[in-house]
Design a protein around this motif. Sequence first.
Motif: not given
Lengths: 170, 183
Positions: B3, B6-7, B10-11
């Motif tokens: 996860s 993924w963060i 996204a950033l």
Amino acid sequence: MDHQMIGPLLDKYFEGLTDLEEENRLRQAALHGPWPEQLQAYRPLFRYLGEQQQAEPALSSDFDEQLLAKLGRHAAAAKTRQLPYRSWALRAAAAFALALGAFWLYQPAAPAQEVAVVDWSKYEVKTPEEAFRVTRSALRTVSSKLNEGTSVAAQGFDENLGQIKKFMRY
Amino acid sequence: MKSSKWILTALMLGFFGILSAQAQSTTSAIDKYFQQYLEDERFTVVYVSSKLMSMFGKLDIESMEMDDAETKAIMELASDLKGIRILVTEETPNQFYKEAKQKIDTREYEILMTVRNKDEENVEFLVKDNGEDLIEELLLMVGGGEQFVLMSFVGNIDMNKISTLINEFDDDKEAPGEQQNKQ
């Protein structure tokens, strides 16, 4: 079996018209019975087929049970796994971060476009002649101001002497 | 952890978005800092587009009674320009000059030259370069004296071509023309 029957049966076989019973009779004749002399060439084929049929082991009566038991063992091993609560929270966080990222992606584009939205066309000069005159006069101003700077710099006034030397190469 | 990867992605996406948005805004300093002057009645605004400049080649230069070498130097330079924007006012030139100096972000524009001459006139050349030899924008500010002038040249400007032009202008002793082009 009457070996006179072999000929017509073979004809029928090669035309693909024999039924299972008749084919079985041909194989049995090839293995055990008499076979017409002029058709000996076909005998090994049916003998081979007959031998293969005999050699094939029949499925045992408990085959299905064994198979299902085997499958059952694997099915039991791959049991479902419940995801822990924290993992779901992380997924939600990731989704949120993605949304935030997408938001950022489109957000700054708006003010940048606002800046660019000046409608310069209404200030635009109308003819190429005029444009040339303006361009010439603008460049002339630049030129004279740069010259002014360099002459002042030559007297040691300017701090950016290094930069100005670019223009003094000639 | 999967996860967190993924963060991070996204950033990065967000960060990249900001970067690309900044890269897109290749407008002139006037668009950026002096937009409100455009609507100001006290200012004369002149704009020469690259389209007009591309038509210089078709002009009947001979009828304009100009030096061939000078014309050639102007055309050379104009072919690299994407636009010339000029703002002129004769009201409170000193005040406008001070205001303009404060507005311009010196992290973006490098001061090429500052001159203060005997007529109490301030001249400042600012450049935004693209990291190579070429200049993306040349901004000339003249303040004090009788008028406040802002000139922005946007394009891929070669300084060598400018010095060629200076030499050409220098050869004939005609006084430098001021902007009289009222609309």
